[in-house]
Design a protein around this motif. Sequence first.
Motif, PDB file in Angstrom:
ATOM      1  N   PRO A  53      16.956  57.306   9.847  1.00  0.00           N
ATOM      2  CA  PRO A  53      16.091  56.257  10.375  1.00  0.00           C
ATOM      3  C   PRO A  53      16.912  55.164  11.043  1.00  0.00           C
ATOM      4  N   LEU A  54      16.292  54.481  11.988  1.00  0.00           N
ATOM      5  CA  LEU A  54      16.975  53.386  12.663  1.00  0.00           C
ATOM      6  C   LEU A  54      17.241  52.234  11.704  1.00  0.00           C
ATOM      7  N   TYR A  55      16.438  52.152  10.652  1.00  0.00           N
ATOM      8  CA  TYR A  55      16.541  51.012   9.752  1.00  0.00           C
ATOM      9  C   TYR A  55      16.401  51.474   8.312  1.00  0.00           C
ATOM     10  N   GLN A  56      17.362  51.150   7.492  1.00  0.00           N
ATOM     11  CA  GLN A  56      17.292  51.389   6.061  1.00  0.00           C
ATOM     12  C   GLN A  56      17.461  50.041   5.384  1.00  0.00           C
ATOM     13  N   SER A  57      16.413  49.563   4.744  1.00  0.00           N
ATOM     14  CA  SER A  57      16.424  48.210   4.212  1.00  0.00           C
ATOM     15  C   SER A  57      17.480  48.037   3.122  1.00  0.00           C
ATOM     16  N   THR A 160      11.561  43.565   6.156  1.00  0.00           N
ATOM     17  CA  THR A 160      10.280  43.940   5.571  1.00  0.00           C
ATOM     18  C   THR A 160      10.447  45.359   5.026  1.00  0.00           C
ATOM     19  N   PRO A 161       9.461  45.892   4.323  1.00  0.00           N
ATOM     20  CA  PRO A 161       9.593  47.276   3.837  1.00  0.00           C
ATOM     21  C   PRO A 161       9.789  48.299   4.954  1.00  0.00           C
ATOM     22  N   SER A 162       9.410  47.977   6.185  1.00  0.00           N
ATOM     23  CA  SER A 162       9.507  48.975   7.256  1.00  0.00           C
ATOM     24  C   SER A 162      10.241  48.492   8.505  1.00  0.00           C
ATOM     25  N   ASN A 163      10.696  47.246   8.524  1.00  0.00           N
ATOM     26  CA  ASN A 163      11.340  46.701   9.730  1.00  0.00           C
ATOM     27  C   ASN A 163      12.513  45.789   9.378  1.00  0.00           C
ATOM     28  N   MET A 164      13.426  45.665  10.324  1.00  0.00           N
ATOM     29  CA  MET A 164      14.399  44.577  10.301  1.00  0.00           C
ATOM     30  C   MET A 164      14.203  43.810  11.597  1.00  0.00           C
ATOM     31  N   LEU A 165      13.810  42.558  11.480  1.00  0.00           N
ATOM     32  CA  LEU A 165      13.498  41.730  12.636  1.00  0.00           C
ATOM     33  C   LEU A 165      14.613  40.708  12.827  1.00  0.00           C
ATOM     34  N   THR A 166      15.230  40.715  13.986  1.00  0.00           N
ATOM     35  CA  THR A 166      16.311  39.775  14.286  1.00  0.00           C
ATOM     36  C   THR A 166      15.810  38.762  15.306  1.00  0.00           C
ATOM     37  N   TYR A 167      15.823  37.504  14.901  1.00  0.00           N
ATOM     38  CA  TYR A 167      15.356  36.413  15.755  1.00  0.00           C
ATOM     39  C   TYR A 167      16.542  35.567  16.202  1.00  0.00           C
ATOM     40  N   LYS A 168      16.359  34.918  17.350  1.00  0.00           N
ATOM     41  CA  LYS A 168      17.369  33.981  17.836  1.00  0.00           C
ATOM     42  C   LYS A 168      16.750  32.585  17.909  1.00  0.00           C
ATOM     43  N   ILE A 169      17.410  31.628  17.274  1.00  0.00           N
ATOM     44  CA  ILE A 169      16.909  30.255  17.223  1.00  0.00           C
ATOM     45  C   ILE A 169      17.077  29.586  18.593  1.00  0.00           C
ATOM     46  N   PHE A 170      16.004  28.954  19.056  1.00  0.00           N
ATOM     47  CA  PHE A 170      16.076  28.269  20.354  1.00  0.00           C
ATOM     48  C   PHE A 170      15.694  26.794  20.281  1.00  0.00           C
ATOM     49  N   ALA A 171      15.210  26.332  19.123  1.00  0.00           N
ATOM     50  CA  ALA A 171      14.825  24.920  19.023  1.00  0.00           C
ATOM     51  C   ALA A 171      14.798  24.482  17.565  1.00  0.00           C
ATOM     52  N   ALA A 172      15.093  23.193  17.361  1.00  0.00           N
ATOM     53  CA  ALA A 172      14.974  22.563  16.045  1.00  0.00           C
ATOM     54  C   ALA A 172      14.534  21.129  16.290  1.00  0.00           C
ATOM     55  N   PHE A 173      13.365  20.758  15.767  1.00  0.00           N
ATOM     56  CA  PHE A 173      12.764  19.491  16.195  1.00  0.00           C
ATOM     57  C   PHE A 173      11.789  18.963  15.136  1.00  0.00           C
ATOM     58  N   PRO A 174      11.535  17.653  15.121  1.00  0.00           N
ATOM     59  CA  PRO A 174      10.521  17.081  14.227  1.00  0.00           C
ATOM     60  C   PRO A 174       9.124  17.347  14.767  1.00  0.00           C
ATOM     61  N   HIS A 175       8.168  17.425  13.850  1.00  0.00           N
ATOM     62  CA  HIS A 175       6.782  17.717  14.208  1.00  0.00           C
ATOM     63  C   HIS A 175       5.887  16.912  13.280  1.00  0.00           C
ATOM     64  N   ASP A 176       4.655  16.642  13.719  1.00  0.00           N
ATOM     65  CA  ASP A 176       3.729  15.931  12.841  1.00  0.00           C
ATOM     66  C   ASP A 176       3.149  16.907  11.804  1.00  0.00           C
ATOM     67  N   THR A 177       2.135  16.497  11.076  1.00  0.00           N
ATOM     68  CA  THR A 177       1.599  17.331  10.002  1.00  0.00           C
ATOM     69  C   THR A 177       0.576  18.361  10.481  1.00  0.00           C
ATOM     70  N   SER A 178       0.269  18.407  11.769  1.00  0.00           N
ATOM     71  CA  SER A 178      -0.730  19.357  12.260  1.00  0.00           C
ATOM     72  C   SER A 178      -0.207  20.796  12.159  1.00  0.00           C
ATOM     73  N   ASN A 179      -1.141  21.714  11.911  1.00  0.00           N
ATOM     74  CA  ASN A 179      -0.789  23.121  11.761  1.00  0.00           C
ATOM     75  C   ASN A 179      -0.753  23.804  13.132  1.00  0.00           C
ATOM     76  N   PHE A 180       0.299  24.563  13.381  1.00  0.00           N
ATOM     77  CA  PHE A 180       0.430  25.230  14.673  1.00  0.00           C
ATOM     78  C   PHE A 180      -0.623  26.318  14.887  1.00  0.00           C
ATOM     79  N   LEU A 181      -1.123  26.898  13.811  1.00  0.00           N
ATOM     80  CA  LEU A 181      -1.921  28.108  13.947  1.00  0.00           C
ATOM     81  C   LEU A 181      -3.417  27.871  14.096  1.00  0.00           C
ATOM     82  N   TYR A 182      -3.937  26.845  13.471  1.00  0.00           N
ATOM     83  CA  TYR A 182      -5.382  26.686  13.425  1.00  0.00           C
ATOM     84  C   TYR A 182      -5.946  26.307  14.791  1.00  0.00           C
ATOM     85  N   GLN A 183      -7.065  26.926  15.129  1.00  0.00           N
ATOM     86  CA  GLN A 183      -7.789  26.699  16.393  1.00  0.00           C
ATOM     87  C   GLN A 183      -6.945  27.085  17.610  1.00  0.00           C
TER      88      GLN A 183
END
Length: 245
Positions: A53-57, A160-183
């Motif tokens: 397999p390409l990925y063995q956890s 995860t049980p079936s994936n290895m996900l590699t992310y690259k960081i592009f930002a680090a910043f302050p944010h208010d208390t609002s949720n990014f996902l809702y609406q």
Amino acid sequence: MKKVTQKYICLLVAFIACAALLAACKSAPSSSAGSSSFAGMAPSVAPVEETKPLYQSPIDFFELINKNVDISGWITVDGTNIDYPVTRTSDNIFYLTHDSYRNPFAGGGLFIDMANRPDFADPVTVIYGHVMPDDTIFSQLHLYSDLAFFEANQQVVVYTPSNMLTYKIFAAFPHDTSNFLYQKDYAKTQQRQELLDYIETKKENANVFLEQVTAEDQFLLLSTCAEEGQSRYIVAAWLAEKAVE
């Protein structure tokens, strides 16, 4: 005497005929595999190539999930002590006061927003964690406020049980208390572009580098408490590579 001689001649003829018949039987081809001239030889079989397999956890998810069915992944962040299980449940409250194994703990654990799927397949996934006095949980996300550290440590790996996900960081910043996902429907490219536009507004006072990022990317937002109070501090990354089992 003549009768005896004739008798022996008949026997001799019969013997020669039997011998000839036996020789013919031995040389004749047979449809039976057992009596074939190849009897006893193993059949020719093409070798089977071993596929890997390409990925063995490296994470034993069988053991982890036996301890807590809410565990859906494991996260590591370059240059930090962030190396923890990640949970996901039907609310955003429980793991504020419980660790990753459901034990009461004031420091809580890392958990995916309840609006997200547990498999990190959403266009934007948010993970929450506390800032702690002993510099654990998500405390060291604040190291990304330093430009030199930011530039030297840009990789986040999620197992995860079936994936290895590699992310690259592009930002680090302050944010208010609002949720990014809702609406918001991040399945729409326009909504993801609006997210990037918002992050770009933080550029003056934070580390934000959007050169390699587009609205077609998949994003991971790591969210913790800001040092100055009730607002949030966000480390944002885009999915650069996915290895599948």
